[in-house]
Scaffold this active site. Structure first.
Site, PDB file in Angstrom:
ATOM      1  N   HIS A 122       0.750  -1.260  -0.014  1.00  0.00           N
ATOM      2  CA  HIS A 122       0.018   0.080   0.013  1.00  0.00           C
ATOM      3  C   HIS A 122       0.835   1.290   0.024  1.00  0.00           C
ATOM      4  O   HIS A 122       0.412   2.387  -0.161  1.00  0.00           O
ATOM      5  CB  HIS A 122      -0.996   0.033   1.235  1.00  0.00           C
ATOM      6  CG  HIS A 122      -1.852  -0.914   1.162  1.00  0.00           C
ATOM      7  ND1 HIS A 122      -2.858  -1.467   0.119  1.00  0.00           N
ATOM      8  CD2 HIS A 122      -2.411  -1.982   2.020  1.00  0.00           C
ATOM      9  CE1 HIS A 122      -3.624  -2.297   0.333  1.00  0.00           C
ATOM     10  NE2 HIS A 122      -3.224  -2.569   1.791  1.00  0.00           N
ATOM     11  N   HIS A 161      -6.474  -7.327  -0.372  1.00  0.00           N
ATOM     12  CA  HIS A 161      -6.473  -6.274  -0.660  1.00  0.00           C
ATOM     13  C   HIS A 161      -5.627  -5.564  -1.983  1.00  0.00           C
ATOM     14  O   HIS A 161      -4.822  -6.112  -2.160  1.00  0.00           O
ATOM     15  CB  HIS A 161      -6.079  -4.977   0.432  1.00  0.00           C
ATOM     16  CG  HIS A 161      -6.529  -5.393   1.832  1.00  0.00           C
ATOM     17  ND1 HIS A 161      -6.149  -6.382   2.650  1.00  0.00           N
ATOM     18  CD2 HIS A 161      -7.547  -4.849   2.331  1.00  0.00           C
ATOM     19  CE1 HIS A 161      -6.856  -6.306   3.732  1.00  0.00           C
ATOM     20  NE2 HIS A 161      -7.834  -5.501   3.502  1.00  0.00           N
ATOM     21  N   ASP A 246      -4.793 -13.159   3.371  1.00  0.00           N
ATOM     22  CA  ASP A 246      -6.105 -12.479   4.085  1.00  0.00           C
ATOM     23  C   ASP A 246      -7.235 -12.807   3.025  1.00  0.00           C
ATOM     24  O   ASP A 246      -8.259 -12.393   3.543  1.00  0.00           O
ATOM     25  CB  ASP A 246      -5.853 -11.055   4.624  1.00  0.00           C
ATOM     26  CG  ASP A 246      -5.173 -10.078   3.315  1.00  0.00           C
ATOM     27  OD1 ASP A 246      -4.793 -10.945   2.354  1.00  0.00           O
ATOM     28  OD2 ASP A 246      -4.937  -9.128   3.753  1.00  0.00           O
TER      29      ASP A 246
END
Length: 341
Positions: A122, A161, A246
């Site tokens: 990120h 993500h 995840d």
């Protein structure tokens, strides 16, 4: 496998209630202690010059100063202490090691996996976010390109993500192909199918934003039908996996249903693919916040390279997943048709 690991990464203390905790690495190490043919190495840390190849130099200095002054909350989710700086630089160094080692590996037992934290995908050029300060996979890719060890690098990010930082850094670059499987609508809200690269780098970014409830069948179909043909056409010298776990069916912060065996199937597919196209293969840890599912996922990746064959089964791709794959094909990525098209 060879696992890159540094004890300093445990000193990045995010607090008792933070999901990205040192216990993640402890759990992985404990689970790997049950396995054969596990080797640990402790590579050198990256330098500020190294990480400034993909990050703004003033931002890197700001992070260093922030940590030296004791850290705190960079934002609501991204926390630092004084030791975070050394952990950040160690994690980037681990990723650099993984990239170089992947290019030199000649067997499954030599495939590298960088077990660093904090994670990195990120982190954008000039800011930290989403638990990430330095983009480890991006630093690693740039490292081998700058040293003429690789002309082209692919990064496949299977964290649940979207790796907005990695995408942004290479969005207009023809020499890096970025692929992301992620849950649609989840943080940070980026990674639409139409985000495919810019200018001459068109079709070097591939986003598969799967709706909640997708898992092994949808991920494998996307790999087989679109990602595999696209990577084969790109012909990278190196494939780095931004390996978050995840998207697991039992991870506490996502609604995806990838199984532990599913991570093994993806690993096996990528290993076979990189052998076919004569590319190195390495792994860089990203997210995964259920300690058991995280450690089991890493263990499964290792066991594939140690001779384990994940069980295959008959499955059907759900309508949501099939729609994503169809939309990817419509973007113009190299692909093959499935039996049910």
């Amino acid at each position: 496998m060879r696992f890159g690991y540094r004890e300093i990464c445990l000193e990045h203390d995010t607090g008792a209630r933070h999901p990205e905790s040192p216990d993640r690495l402890r759990a992985i190490r404990e689970t790997l202690s049950e396995c054969d043919n596990v080797e640990y190495v402790a590579p050198d840390s990256a330098t500020e010059s190294d990480v400034s190849t993909v990050h703004d130099a003033d931002y890197v200095s700001d992070v260093h100063e922030f940590c030296e002054e004791g850290g705190g909350n960079w934002d609501a989710d991204t926390v630092a202490v004084e030791a975070t700086w050394d952990a950040v630089m160690a994690s980037a160094g681990l990723a650099q090691w993984a990239a170089k080692a992947a290019l030199d590996s000649t067997s499954g037992n030599e495939v590298p996996f960088a077990l660093g934290r904090p994670p990195g995908h990120h982190a954008v050029e000039d800011d930290a976010m989403g638990f990430c300060f330095i983009n480890n996979a991006a630093v690693a890719a740039q490292h081998v390109i700058d040293r003429d060890l690789a002309d082209r690098v692919a990064i496949l990010d299977w964290d649940v993500h979207h790796g907005n930082g990695t995408q942004d850094m290479f969005y207009d670059r023809e020499d890096v192909f970025y692929v992301s499987f992620h849950e649609e609508g989840l943080y940070p809200g980026t990674g639409g199918i139409g985000e495919t690269g810019e200018g001459d780098a068109e079709l070097t970014t591939l986003n598969a934003p799967f709706p909640a409830g997708c898992g092994d069948a949808e991920y494998m179909a996307a790999l087989e039908e679109v990602v595999g043909p696209s990577l084969e056409a790109f012909d990278p010298d190196l494939l780095l996996v931004s390996a978050g776990f995840d998207a697991h069916e039992h991870d506490p912060i996502s609604r995806m249903v990838v199984t532990t065996d599913g991570y093994g199937l993806m690993t096996d597919f990528l290993w076979e693919l990189t052998e076919q196209i004569d590319a190195g293969l390495g792994f860089v840890l990203e997210g995964g916040y259920g300690l058991e599912t995280l450690s089991d996922g890493v263990k499964m990746v290792h066991e594939v390279f140690d001779g384990h064959e994940p069980p295959t089964r008959e499955w059907s791709v759900n309508d949501n997943g099939r729609s994503v794959i169809a939309n990817l094909k419509e973007q113009g990525f190299p692909s093959i048709d499935s039996d049910d098209d």
